[in-house]
Design an enzyme around this catalytic site. Structure first.
Site, PDB file in Angstrom:
ATOM      1  N   ARG A   1      -0.761  15.041   7.375  1.00 38.14           N
ATOM      2  CA  ARG A   1      -1.659  13.918   7.650  1.00 38.14           C
ATOM      3  C   ARG A   1      -2.180  14.155   9.058  1.00 38.14           C
ATOM      4  O   ARG A   1      -1.405  14.155  10.012  1.00 38.14           O
ATOM      5  CB  ARG A   1      -0.876  12.608   7.546  1.00 38.14           C
ATOM      6  CG  ARG A   1      -1.664  11.311   7.666  1.00 38.14           C
ATOM      7  CD  ARG A   1      -2.513  10.930   6.474  1.00 38.14           C
ATOM      8  NE  ARG A   1      -1.850  10.535   5.246  1.00 38.14           N
ATOM      9  CZ  ARG A   1      -1.418   9.297   4.937  1.00 38.14           C
ATOM     10  NH1 ARG A   1      -1.539   8.322   5.801  1.00 38.14           N
ATOM     11  NH2 ARG A   1      -0.897   9.036   3.764  1.00 38.14           N
TER      12      ARG A   1
ATOM     13  N   SER B   1      -5.069   8.083   2.426  1.00 38.43           N
ATOM     14  CA  SER B   1      -4.756   6.706   2.082  1.00 38.43           C
ATOM     15  C   SER B   1      -5.560   5.709   2.912  1.00 38.43           C
ATOM     16  O   SER B   1      -6.775   5.686   2.842  1.00 38.43           O
ATOM     17  CB  SER B   1      -3.252   6.480   2.223  1.00 38.43           C
ATOM     18  OG  SER B   1      -2.896   5.260   1.627  1.00 38.43           O
TER      19      SER B   1
ATOM     20  N   ASP C   1      -6.036  -0.441  -1.213  1.00 35.64           N
ATOM     21  CA  ASP C   1      -6.393   0.435  -0.090  1.00 35.64           C
ATOM     22  C   ASP C   1      -7.269   1.566  -0.660  1.00 35.64           C
ATOM     23  O   ASP C   1      -7.460   1.666  -1.871  1.00 35.64           O
ATOM     24  CB  ASP C   1      -5.134   0.927   0.642  1.00 35.64           C
ATOM     25  CG  ASP C   1      -4.264   1.841  -0.193  1.00 35.64           C
ATOM     26  OD1 ASP C   1      -4.404   1.823  -1.429  1.00 35.64           O
ATOM     27  OD2 ASP C   1      -3.441   2.576   0.378  1.00 35.64           O
TER      28      ASP C   1
ATOM     29  N   ASP D   1      -7.105   4.675  -1.413  1.00 34.20           N
ATOM     30  CA  ASP D   1      -6.691   5.595  -2.481  1.00 34.20           C
ATOM     31  C   ASP D   1      -5.997   4.840  -3.618  1.00 34.20           C
ATOM     32  O   ASP D   1      -5.409   5.444  -4.517  1.00 34.20           O
ATOM     33  CB  ASP D   1      -5.809   6.739  -1.961  1.00 34.20           C
ATOM     34  CG  ASP D   1      -4.455   6.266  -1.452  1.00 34.20           C
ATOM     35  OD1 ASP D   1      -4.366   5.120  -0.974  1.00 34.20           O
ATOM     36  OD2 ASP D   1      -3.480   7.038  -1.530  1.00 34.20           O
TER      37      ASP D   1
ATOM     38  N   ASP E   1      -3.331   3.111  -4.051  1.00 34.87           N
ATOM     39  CA  ASP E   1      -1.905   3.112  -4.403  1.00 34.87           C
ATOM     40  C   ASP E   1      -1.199   1.871  -3.862  1.00 34.87           C
ATOM     41  O   ASP E   1      -0.028   1.654  -4.137  1.00 34.87           O
ATOM     42  CB  ASP E   1      -1.190   4.409  -3.970  1.00 34.87           C
ATOM     43  CG  ASP E   1      -1.164   4.610  -2.466  1.00 34.87           C
ATOM     44  OD1 ASP E   1      -1.877   3.885  -1.734  1.00 34.87           O
ATOM     45  OD2 ASP E   1      -0.444   5.521  -2.002  1.00 34.87           O
TER      46      ASP E   1
ATOM     47  N   GLU F   1       8.055  -1.802  -1.776  1.00 32.24           N
ATOM     48  CA  GLU F   1       8.331  -1.790  -0.334  1.00 32.24           C
ATOM     49  C   GLU F   1       7.409  -2.786   0.348  1.00 32.24           C
ATOM     50  O   GLU F   1       6.323  -3.096  -0.145  1.00 32.24           O
ATOM     51  CB  GLU F   1       8.151  -0.379   0.250  1.00 32.24           C
ATOM     52  CG  GLU F   1       6.748   0.162   0.157  1.00 32.24           C
ATOM     53  CD  GLU F   1       6.612   1.548   0.788  1.00 32.24           C
ATOM     54  OE1 GLU F   1       7.618   2.130   1.195  1.00 32.24           O
ATOM     55  OE2 GLU F   1       5.476   2.022   0.866  1.00 32.24           O
TER      56      GLU F   1
END
Length: 588
Positions: free
Chosen positions: A39, A141, A298, A300, A302, A400
Site C-alpha cells: 500500500r 480501498s 467505501d 472498493d 468491501d 470488525e
C-alpha cells in the site's frame, strides 16, 4: 532504458535539478510487502507503486507460488482491480493488473483477469469458487486518491498471514530483474491462458448471497426507501444487482458519486468511516426522495456505513460496533428461525476482532453458540473461519469495528455488497414490526446488556516517541511493572500482545498470536471497562478502543456513557500524555 515515459521524466527532472532529498524519498527504500500486501502512493522509484515495482512484486509472488503449489499451472490465479488512476505517473489499477497477469502468463500460469472493475470481495470469492491457488486485488480501498495497493489472497480464500508475507517478500528481493517481455502486456490478449471470470462471477456470486435472503415477500412489498452511495468507487452496479437478487426495489444512487472517478472530487477522504462529511450528498438525496436509510460503501466496496433518519429528523450514523450488533442479532435470528440445515447451535460460530465490541460474546453466551475473538484485521477472521468450516462448523458472521462485515460463507473477507443488501432486508423486516434500526439496536442492548464503545487516535510521526510511550506503560511503577490504575480506575487485567504477557492466564502467556513488530496492550478495568492501545500498520497513528459492557438489566445508558467518557479521559491523560509526547489529536 525507459519503459514508462512518465516516471522516467519525473526521475530525469529530479536528476537535472540535483534534488537528492526527493530522489532519496523515491529510491531510498523499497515498499515493504506485508500481510496486507503493498500500500503506497503511485509514482516513480522503488518506494512507490508503478509498473516496475508491480512487475517485481508479481515475479516474486509467482516464484513463491511455484514453490508452494505443484499444480499452479493447472489451477492458476485470479486478478481484479478497482478504478484508481494517477495521471502524472501513468499508473492505474487496471494497468497494474494487466502487468501482473502478463507476469504469470509468461510462466505458463493460467490467469483469471476480470475485464472490468469489481468489488474487492469478488477476488476471494473467485479463489474459493474456482479452487485457484491465489488471488490479487489491485486497490487502495479507502486511502487518499494518490495511493494504490496490491492485496493478496491464499488458496483458502482468505488474506495471507505470516509466514507467507516473509516468503513472498524474500522472493521479490530475489527476482528484481524484469523478465523478458515483462512490460509487453498486449501479449496476454491473445494468450489461451487468459480467462475472464466477470460474467460467471456476476451470476454465481448473486446466486450464492441469496442463501442469506429470508424474507423475499416482505422485500417485494416494502415501501422503505434506501439511498446508496459508492463514493466514486466500484460499488454502484453491484449493490443494484444485489437488491435485485433480493427482490428489493433498487436504492436511489447519489448521482454525483455513483460513477467511478479516481479523483474522488466530492469528498476530502473517500472513507465512509469518517462519518457525516462523506455522507453530505447522501443526506440531501435522502431528504429529497424521502428515504430513511443510507447505505454507503467505501471505494472498493468491501466496507459499509449505515445511517438512519431518526424521529427527531436528525440522522444517526451507526458505528461499526452498532451495525455489528444489529447484523449479528439478525443473522443469528434468521439462522434460528430457518435452520433446516439442522446443525446444532453448539456448532455455530461468530467472530470479531479483539478491538471490536464484545456484544457478540454476550449474545453467544445467552443463545448458546460460540464466539471467538481474533487479532485485528480480516486476514485473521478469514483464516480462522476457514479452519472452523473445515471442521464442519457453521461460521455465520464476523465483523470488525472498522465497518467490515462478513455475512456470507462464500466470501472469507469483509464484503460491503452482501452487507448492504442484508442490512436492507433487516430494515424492511423491522419496518413491518414498526421498528427502526435504532429501536432494534436498543432492544438488542436491553436483552443482552449495553455495550458502549468509544475509539479514537493520536497522530505521531516519530517512531521513537511511540516506542517510548509503550515502554513507559511496561515499566510504569519501576521496571517490568504495568500500571495498577489509570486515574481513579483500577486495572484488573493486562494483555500485551507485543510481548505475549497475559495476567489472566494461569501461565501468564497470551493465547492469541503475538507480534513484536507492532504495539498492542489491552487493559481490563474493575468497573467492567476494557481499553486497547495499539499502533496502526498503515498510518502514523496510535489508536485506542474502549468499551464498557453492562450486564442485561442495567439500562442507565447516560450513566454508562459518562463513566466511559471519564475512563477515556483518564486513559488519554495518564497513558498517552499528549502534551508531554507532543501527540496530535484526531480532528473531527
Amino acid at each position: 532504458y525507459q519503459q514508462n515515459p512518465k516516471t522516467y521524466t519525473i526521475v530525469k527532472q529530479l536528476l537535472a535539478e540535483g534534488n537528492a532529498g526527493e530522489l532519496q524519498k523515491y529510491f531510498g527504500s523499497r515498499m515493504e510487502f506485508g500481510t496486507a500486501g503493498l500500500r503506497a502512493a503511485m509514482g516513480a522509484g522503488i518506494s512507490h507503486m508503478n509498473d516496475l515495482t508491480i512487475i517485481q512484486t508479481t515475479q516474486g509472488f509467482c516464484r513463491y507460488l511455484e514453490k508452494n503449489f505443484s499444480d499452479l499451472k493447472k489451477r492458476g490465479v485470479v486478478i481484479g482491480f478497482d478504478a484508481r488512476a494517477h495521471l502524472s505517473s501513468g499508473g492505474s489499477s487496471k494497468r497494474f493488473a494487466r502487468l501482473a497477469a502478463n507476469t504469470f502468463i509468461s510462466q505458463g500460469v493460467p490467469v483469471y483477469l476480470f475485464s472490468d472493475i469489481i468489488p474487492t470481495p469478488f477476488v476471494p470469492y473467485t479463489v474459493t469458487h474456482l479452487k485457484l491457488c491465489a488471488g490479487i486485488m489491485v486497490t487502495a480501498s479507502h486511502n487518499p486518491k494518490q495511493d494504490n495497493g496490491y492485496k493478496v489472497y491464499w488458496e483458502n480464500g482468505a488474506q495471507i498471514i505470516s509466514p507467507h508475507d516473509k516468503g513472498i517478500s524474500q522472493a521479490i528481493e530475489e527476482n528484481q530483474e524484469p523478465w523478458p517481455q515483462a512490460w509487453d502486456d498486449k501479449l496476454i490478449d491473445s494468450s489461451p491462458l487468459l480467462h475472464d471470470p466477470y460474467a460467471m462471477v456476476n451470476k454465481e456470486y448473486f446466486k450464492d448471497i441469496q442463501k442469506q435472503c429470508f424474507y423475499r415477500n416482505i422485500n417485494k412489498e416494502t415501501n422503505l426507501k434506501f439511498v446508496h452511495t459508492s463514493v466514486h468507487g466500484v460499488g454502484h452496479k453491484f449493490v443494484q444487482l444485489a437488491f435485485k437478487a433480493f427482490d428489493l426495489s433498487p436504492p436511489f444512487a447519489v448521482p454525483e458519486q455513483k460513477d467511478p472517478d479516481p479523483d474522488f472530487p466530492t469528498v476530502k477522504y473517500p472513507n465512509p468511516e469518517e462519518g457525516k462529511g462523506v455522507l453530505t450528498l447522501s443526506f440531501a438525496l435522502a431528504e429529497k426522495d424521502g428515504a430513511r436509510i443510507i447505505l454507503a460503501n467505501d471505494p472498493d466496496a468491501d466496507r459499509l456505513a449505515v445511517a438512519e433518519k431518526q424521529e427527531s429528523g436528525e440522522w444517526k450514523v451507526f458505528s461499526g460496533n452498532e451495525l455489528g450488533a444489529l447484523l449479528g442479532w439478525w443473522i443469528f435470528t434468521c439462522w434460528k428461525n430457518n435452520s433446516r440445515d439442522t446443525c446444532a447451535v453448539k456448532d455455530v460460530y461468530m467472530l470479531s476482532s479483539t478491538v471490536s465490541s464484545k456484544i457478540l460474546r454476550a449474545i453467544a453466551l445467552k443463545e448458546g453458540f460460540h464466539f471467538e475473538e481474533t487479532l485485528t484485521g480480516f486476514k485473521w477472521m478469514g483464516n480462522r473461519a476457514k479452519q472452523l468450516m473445515d471442521q464442519g462448523k457453521a461460521v455465520l458472521f464476523a465483523f470488525e469495528e472498522a465497518i467490515g462485515y462478513m455475512c456470507c460463507p462464500a466470501v472469507l473477507d469483509k464484503d460491503g455488497v452482501s452487507a448492504a443488501v442484508i442490512t436492507a432486508e433487516m430494515a424492511s423486516f423491522l419496518a413491518t414490526r414498526n421498528l427502526s434500526l435504532s429501536q432494534q439496536l436498543k432492544a438488542v442492548y436491553d436483552e443482552y446488556g449495553f455495550h458502549i464503545t468509544k475509539a479514537s487516535y493520536f497522530i505521531c510521526h516519530d517512531p521513537k516517541v511511540i516506542q517510548q510511550l509503550f515502554d513507559n506503560l511496561r515499566n510504569f511503577d519501576g521496571k517490568n511493572t504495568y500500571p495498577k490504575s489509570c486515574g481513579r480506575f483500577k486495572v484488573s487485567g493486562i494483555r500485551d500482545l507485543t510481548t505475549g504477557y497475559d495476567s489472566s492466564q494461569p501461565d501468564q502467556k497470551a493465547i492469541l498470536p503475538t507480534s513484536k513488530s507492532s504495539q498492542m496492550i489491552t487493559f481490563t478495568f474493575a468497573n467492567g471497562g476494557v481499553a486497547t492501545m495499539r499502533t496502526s500498520g498503515t498510518e502514523p497513528k496510535i489508536k485506542y478502543y474502549s468499551e464498557l459492557c453492562a450486564p442485561p438489566g442495567n439500562s442507565d445508558v447516560e450513566q454508562l456513557k459518562k463513566e466511559l467518557d471519564e475512563l477515556v479521559n483518564a486513559l488519554e491523560k495518564h497513558f498517552f500524555q499528549p502534551e508531554k509526547n507532543k501527540l496530535q489529536r484526531k480532528t473531527e
